[in-house]
Design an enzyme around this catalytic site. Sequence first.
Site, PDB file in Angstrom:
ATOM      1  N   CYS A  11       0.842  -1.200   0.000  1.00 44.30           N
ATOM      2  CA  CYS A  11       0.000   0.000   0.000  1.00 44.30           C
ATOM      3  C   CYS A  11       0.880   1.255   0.000  1.00 44.30           C
ATOM      4  CB  CYS A  11      -0.985  -0.047   1.175  1.00 44.30           C
ATOM      5  SG  CYS A  11      -2.402   1.066   0.984  1.00 44.30           S
ATOM      6  N   HIS A  43      -3.531  -5.634   0.881  1.00 47.03           N
ATOM      7  CA  HIS A  43      -2.851  -5.932   2.147  1.00 47.03           C
ATOM      8  C   HIS A  43      -2.826  -7.434   2.426  1.00 47.03           C
ATOM      9  CE1 HIS A  43      -2.397  -1.860   3.974  1.00 47.03           C
ATOM     10  NE2 HIS A  43      -3.390  -1.561   3.146  1.00 47.03           N
ATOM     11  N   GLU A  49      -0.991  -8.925   4.589  1.00 43.12           N
ATOM     12  CA  GLU A  49      -0.824  -9.145   6.036  1.00 43.12           C
ATOM     13  C   GLU A  49      -2.155  -9.115   6.776  1.00 43.12           C
ATOM     14  OE1 GLU A  49      -1.017  -4.656   5.945  1.00 43.12           O
ATOM     15  OE2 GLU A  49      -0.533  -6.302   4.581  1.00 43.12           O
TER      16      GLU A  49
END
Length: 222
Positions: A86, A194, A196
């Site tokens: 990002c 994302h 994660e």
Amino acid sequence: MSVAIVRFPGTNCEFDTQYAFSLFGGVTYIVWHQDKSLPTDCHLVVIPGGFSYGDYLRCGAIAQFSPIMRVIKDFALQGGYVLGICNGFQILCEAGLLPGALKRNINLHFISQMQSLRIVSKNNAFLRSYAPNQEIRLPIAHADGNYFIDERELLELRANEQILLEYTDNPNGSVDSIAGICNEKKNVFGLMPHPERAIEDMLGSCDGKAMLDNLLHIAEMK
């Protein structure tokens, strides 16, 4: 397996990233943007999401001048693995480690949603466990995720298999629906979604697990 996670003023995803890599056996270090060195045993550098310097001037435009970025450039030039997620992707583009630029979303709004994506190229350390054209779901959360690159460089991305991911419905107006790319040497990776935030079923998707696990273990072997 050590991971340096870079924190700028305004970074807000460093602890999510730290938690994710710790699940795969990574020893994580939070590195301040004013630092002038990486941990001596560093295998992987990650620039996480957030709003570095409040996104003033332009996303990543100020962060690119931080002392740690000179170190990261040298690390990448020597073949070290670097991942930008990002805002981290935006910073890598501003720093010239990845081609192209991220502009304001075509609808001029912040977009936060679970997003369907398609694997474009798996011939890299990041996506080697996925199948070409496989559809996955990862969260996105950005106002400036509209990836732009000129036609000549776009042709080079395609020819070199540098396009990693594409949106299935292009929520932000990106050229060719591009959601993530890598450099020509395939050791610097950037994406707007994302991974994660997609490592446990309770979060709605586990589709990000293999990305981070792959990269961590390939980086360790370098």
